[in-house]
Design an enzyme around this catalytic site. Sequence first.
Site, mmCIF file in Angstrom:
data_model
loop_
_atom_site.group_PDB
_atom_site.id
_atom_site.type_symbol
_atom_site.label_atom_id
_atom_site.label_comp_id
_atom_site.label_asym_id
_atom_site.label_seq_id
_atom_site.Cartn_x
_atom_site.Cartn_y
_atom_site.Cartn_z
ATOM 1 N N ASN A 111 0.622 -0.995 -0.311
ATOM 2 C CA ASN A 111 0.454 -0.236 -0.119
ATOM 3 C C ASN A 111 1.047 1.001 0.289
ATOM 4 O O ASN A 111 1.612 1.553 0.910
ATOM 5 C CB ASN A 111 -1.102 -0.203 0.973
ATOM 6 N N TRP A 112 0.749 2.073 -0.909
ATOM 7 C CA TRP A 112 2.065 3.170 -1.408
ATOM 8 C C TRP A 112 1.098 4.016 -0.787
ATOM 9 O O TRP A 112 1.788 5.822 -0.940
ATOM 10 C CB TRP A 112 2.237 3.070 -2.756
ATOM 11 N N LYS A 113 0.602 4.221 -0.221
ATOM 12 C CA LYS A 113 -0.777 5.346 0.364
ATOM 13 C C LYS A 113 -0.551 7.029 -0.847
ATOM 14 O O LYS A 113 -0.449 6.868 -1.777
ATOM 15 C CB LYS A 113 -0.286 5.940 1.934
ATOM 16 N N HIS A 132 -9.484 1.332 4.724
ATOM 17 C CA HIS A 132 -8.258 1.035 5.447
ATOM 18 C C HIS A 132 -8.599 2.349 6.542
ATOM 19 O O HIS A 132 -9.025 2.941 6.133
ATOM 20 C CB HIS A 132 -7.363 1.589 4.220
ATOM 21 N N GLU A 192 -7.083 4.325 7.416
ATOM 22 C CA GLU A 192 -6.884 6.029 7.338
ATOM 23 C C GLU A 192 -8.344 6.528 6.018
ATOM 24 O O GLU A 192 -8.686 8.060 6.592
ATOM 25 C CB GLU A 192 -5.552 6.352 6.351
ATOM 26 N N GLU A 205 -6.121 -5.387 10.671
ATOM 27 C CA GLU A 205 -5.211 -4.349 10.655
ATOM 28 C C GLU A 205 -5.694 -3.307 11.551
ATOM 29 O O GLU A 205 -6.114 -2.400 11.894
ATOM 30 C CB GLU A 205 -5.082 -3.159 8.947
ATOM 31 N N GLY A 241 1.565 1.439 11.148
ATOM 32 C CA GLY A 241 2.723 2.270 11.362
ATOM 33 C C GLY A 241 3.469 2.697 12.664
ATOM 34 O O GLY A 241 4.640 4.638 12.601
ATOM 35 N N SER A 273 2.657 -2.452 10.660
ATOM 36 C CA SER A 273 4.675 -2.432 10.517
ATOM 37 C C SER A 273 4.927 -3.502 10.301
ATOM 38 O O SER A 273 5.733 -4.133 10.795
ATOM 39 C CB SER A 273 4.628 -1.985 12.349
ATOM 40 N N GLY A 309 2.999 -1.276 4.383
ATOM 41 C CA GLY A 309 2.745 -0.276 3.699
ATOM 42 C C GLY A 309 3.813 0.582 3.921
ATOM 43 O O GLY A 309 4.552 0.028 2.741
ATOM 44 N N GLY A 310 4.753 1.299 5.446
ATOM 45 C CA GLY A 310 6.253 1.846 4.932
ATOM 46 C C GLY A 310 6.802 0.846 4.053
ATOM 47 O O GLY A 310 7.979 1.233 3.464
HETATM 48 P P1 PGA Z 1 2.279 -0.118 7.619
HETATM 49 O O1 PGA Z 1 1.484 0.211 6.582
HETATM 50 O O2 PGA Z 1 3.008 -1.469 7.016
HETATM 51 O O3 PGA Z 1 3.601 1.154 7.591
HETATM 52 O O4 PGA Z 1 2.071 -0.153 9.139
HETATM 53 C C1 PGA Z 1 0.035 -0.333 6.635
HETATM 54 C C2 PGA Z 1 -0.761 0.139 5.992
HETATM 55 O O5 PGA Z 1 -1.541 0.851 6.416
HETATM 56 O O6 PGA Z 1 -1.783 -0.813 5.210
#
Ligand code: PGA
Length: 260
Positions: free
Chosen positions: A10-12, A100, A102, A172, A178, A218, A239-240
């Site tokens: 997930n490149w956000k 998600h 966010e 999640e 994050g 994470s 994500g990251g």
């Molecule tokens: P993260 O993000 O791996 O940076 O914690 C995961 C996500 O939001 O899907």
Amino acid sequence: MEKKPLVIGNWKMELSHKGALEAARNLGGILAGKKKDPGAAEVVVCPSFPSLSAVAEVVKKAGVIGVGAQTIHWEEKGAFTGFVSVQQVREWVKWCLLGHSEQRQWAGESDEGVLHKTQMLLSHGITPVVCIGESAEERAGDQVVDKISQQMEGLLANLGRVPMGKLTIAYEPIWAIGTGTLPEADEVAEVVLLIRKLIAGRFDMAVADKVRILYGGSVNEDNVGQYVGGPGADGVLVGGASLKPRQFAAVVSAVESAWG
Ligand code: PGA
């Protein structure tokens, strides 16, 4: 068909258009060798809307990476300034994240919206990846089971067995996204089992087995192995650690080793 582990990046809103193209090209190069590997994980990247088509063209050449959107509107078209509909992305995506945390936090995505979007995506042959999970407060209040059950309930009550079998669910925990704070492996396994039991309770084990259940929050190459395979998840939402191709490819390899 045997279930394969699934790794979604997930490149956000993290990469520029150029950065997304570069990441896609490099990841494609690194993973190209896996094309004929039967033990290879399925890999998907989710860039922002403006980069979807170009990234899809790039990864098509490598032939080992799928493309997903990060969300979608619940209508096919209409007077919805600033939104993007399924028919505007369906040429390029086979996947789409929904719900998600966010999107829930910043764009008001609700469980009801997620349901409508799930139905819309399925009618276009796109696989929804429905994200669910509890907040830190809910966890502290011992409400994990309640929260997961309630979020699954909306889907289970309104989808038939065939559509349900086509879904992917991503567990999640919001507090793990994050933050570098991780759940124990057995906590994740318990939630995976709960989700599967809820699906089996509504339908049967055959449907429940079909649904891939991911863990996200994470994840990196060093910690991912404990969450997948066996009683754990069928893959991860990253994500990251998905932003740098070498790092993401290392997560993919670690998932494949843990799987099998
Ligand atoms: P993260 O993000 O791996 O940076 O914690 C995961 C996500 O939001 O899907």
